[in-house]
Design an enzyme around this catalytic site. Structure first.
Site, PDB file in Angstrom:
ATOM      1  N   GLU A 198      59.684 -77.838  -6.408  1.00 45.78           N
ATOM      2  CA  GLU A 198      59.962 -79.255  -6.241  1.00 45.78           C
ATOM      3  C   GLU A 198      61.493 -79.095  -6.433  1.00 45.78           C
ATOM      4  O   GLU A 198      62.444 -80.133  -6.153  1.00 45.78           O
ATOM      5  CB  GLU A 198      59.151 -79.998  -7.223  1.00 45.78           C
ATOM      6  CG  GLU A 198      58.000 -80.315  -6.641  1.00 45.78           C
ATOM      7  CD  GLU A 198      57.346 -81.356  -7.827  1.00 45.78           C
ATOM      8  OE1 GLU A 198      57.004 -82.274  -7.483  1.00 45.78           O
ATOM      9  OE2 GLU A 198      56.896 -80.561  -8.920  1.00 45.78           O
TER      10      GLU A 198
ATOM     11  N   TYR B 248      74.149-106.631 -10.347  1.00 46.23           N
ATOM     12  CA  TYR B 248      73.168-105.775  -9.750  1.00 46.23           C
ATOM     13  C   TYR B 248      73.764-104.498  -9.220  1.00 46.23           C
ATOM     14  O   TYR B 248      72.870-103.377  -9.458  1.00 46.23           O
ATOM     15  CB  TYR B 248      72.779-106.453  -8.260  1.00 46.23           C
ATOM     16  CG  TYR B 248      72.492-107.903  -8.528  1.00 46.23           C
ATOM     17  CD1 TYR B 248      71.862-108.564  -9.530  1.00 46.23           C
ATOM     18  CD2 TYR B 248      72.505-108.569  -7.475  1.00 46.23           C
ATOM     19  CE1 TYR B 248      71.587-109.603  -9.566  1.00 46.23           C
ATOM     20  CE2 TYR B 248      72.390-109.880  -7.230  1.00 46.23           C
ATOM     21  CZ  TYR B 248      71.815-110.622  -8.393  1.00 46.23           C
ATOM     22  OH  TYR B 248      71.492-111.771  -8.362  1.00 46.23           O
TER      23      TYR B 248
ATOM     24  N   LEU C 112      58.170 -87.869 -14.332  1.00 42.35           N
ATOM     25  CA  LEU C 112      58.726 -89.200 -13.658  1.00 42.35           C
ATOM     26  C   LEU C 112      58.748 -90.175 -15.040  1.00 42.35           C
ATOM     27  O   LEU C 112      59.499 -91.052 -15.186  1.00 42.35           O
ATOM     28  CB  LEU C 112      57.374 -89.800 -12.843  1.00 42.35           C
ATOM     29  CG  LEU C 112      57.359 -89.285 -11.423  1.00 42.35           C
ATOM     30  CD1 LEU C 112      56.169 -89.920 -10.917  1.00 42.35           C
ATOM     31  CD2 LEU C 112      58.698 -89.471 -10.861  1.00 42.35           C
ATOM     32  N   GLU C 113      57.699 -89.959 -15.928  1.00 39.82           N
ATOM     33  CA  GLU C 113      57.832 -90.677 -17.375  1.00 39.82           C
ATOM     34  C   GLU C 113      59.155 -90.502 -17.905  1.00 39.82           C
ATOM     35  O   GLU C 113      59.797 -91.631 -18.500  1.00 39.82           O
ATOM     36  CB  GLU C 113      57.016 -90.117 -18.193  1.00 39.82           C
ATOM     37  CG  GLU C 113      55.414 -90.123 -17.675  1.00 39.82           C
ATOM     38  CD  GLU C 113      54.659 -89.208 -16.894  1.00 39.82           C
ATOM     39  OE1 GLU C 113      55.408 -88.532 -16.224  1.00 39.82           O
ATOM     40  OE2 GLU C 113      53.570 -89.056 -17.010  1.00 39.82           O
TER      41      GLU C 113
ATOM     42  N   LYS D  74      57.414 -91.137  -6.758  1.00 41.71           N
ATOM     43  CA  LYS D  74      57.757 -89.684  -5.907  1.00 41.71           C
ATOM     44  C   LYS D  74      56.935 -89.759  -4.819  1.00 41.71           C
ATOM     45  O   LYS D  74      55.577 -89.918  -4.726  1.00 41.71           O
ATOM     46  CB  LYS D  74      57.164 -88.656  -6.780  1.00 41.71           C
ATOM     47  CG  LYS D  74      57.372 -87.363  -6.051  1.00 41.71           C
ATOM     48  CD  LYS D  74      57.080 -85.899  -6.968  1.00 41.71           C
ATOM     49  CE  LYS D  74      57.879 -85.750  -8.089  1.00 41.71           C
ATOM     50  NZ  LYS D  74      57.564 -84.386  -8.635  1.00 41.71           N
TER      51      LYS D  74
END
Length: 119
Positions: free
Chosen positions: A21, A53, A72-73, A98
């Protein structure tokens, strides 16, 4: 509380636990729900009275294209912490997806959602 949503910001990143990955990368999507009071900017029509934004997008882009994360956390928490430093924002919900994760089975994505508020 009012909400501004930035949906499906898409990036290619090299995050993950496996070496594969980190070498080949994956596509990531990010949503940010910004909770704030929009009463004043609705009256004044001034950017200075709300959140920009483009700044939020820039934070997400910096996190996804900068340091390499395993989880991801960690990505979601870093984004949330940085976004909360912006003026006017009281709370943020960050979702990081993901796409086509490298696990056996048939699924579109894995998503982590983190909600953080100012103390």
């Amino acid at each position: 509380m009012d909400v501004i949503r930035l949906k499906n910001m898409t990036f290619y990143g090299f995050h993950g636990v496996s070496a594969a990955e980190k070498e080949t990368g994956r596509r990531y999507e990010v949503d940010c729900d910004l909770h704030l009071d929009l009463t004043l900017p609705a009256k004044t029509d001034k950017l200075s009275d709300t959140v920009n934004y483009a700044q939020v997008y820039g934070i997400v882009e910096t996190v996804l294209n900068g340091k390499r994360y395993s989880l991801l956390e960690a990505i979601a928490a870093d984004i949330a912490g940085r976004v909360l430093l912006l003026d006017h924002i009281k709370e943020v919900v960050v979702r990081v997806r993901k796409m086509i994760p490298p696990i056996p089975g048939n699924l579109d994505h894995i998503e982590v959602e983190i909600q953080r508020a100012r103390e």
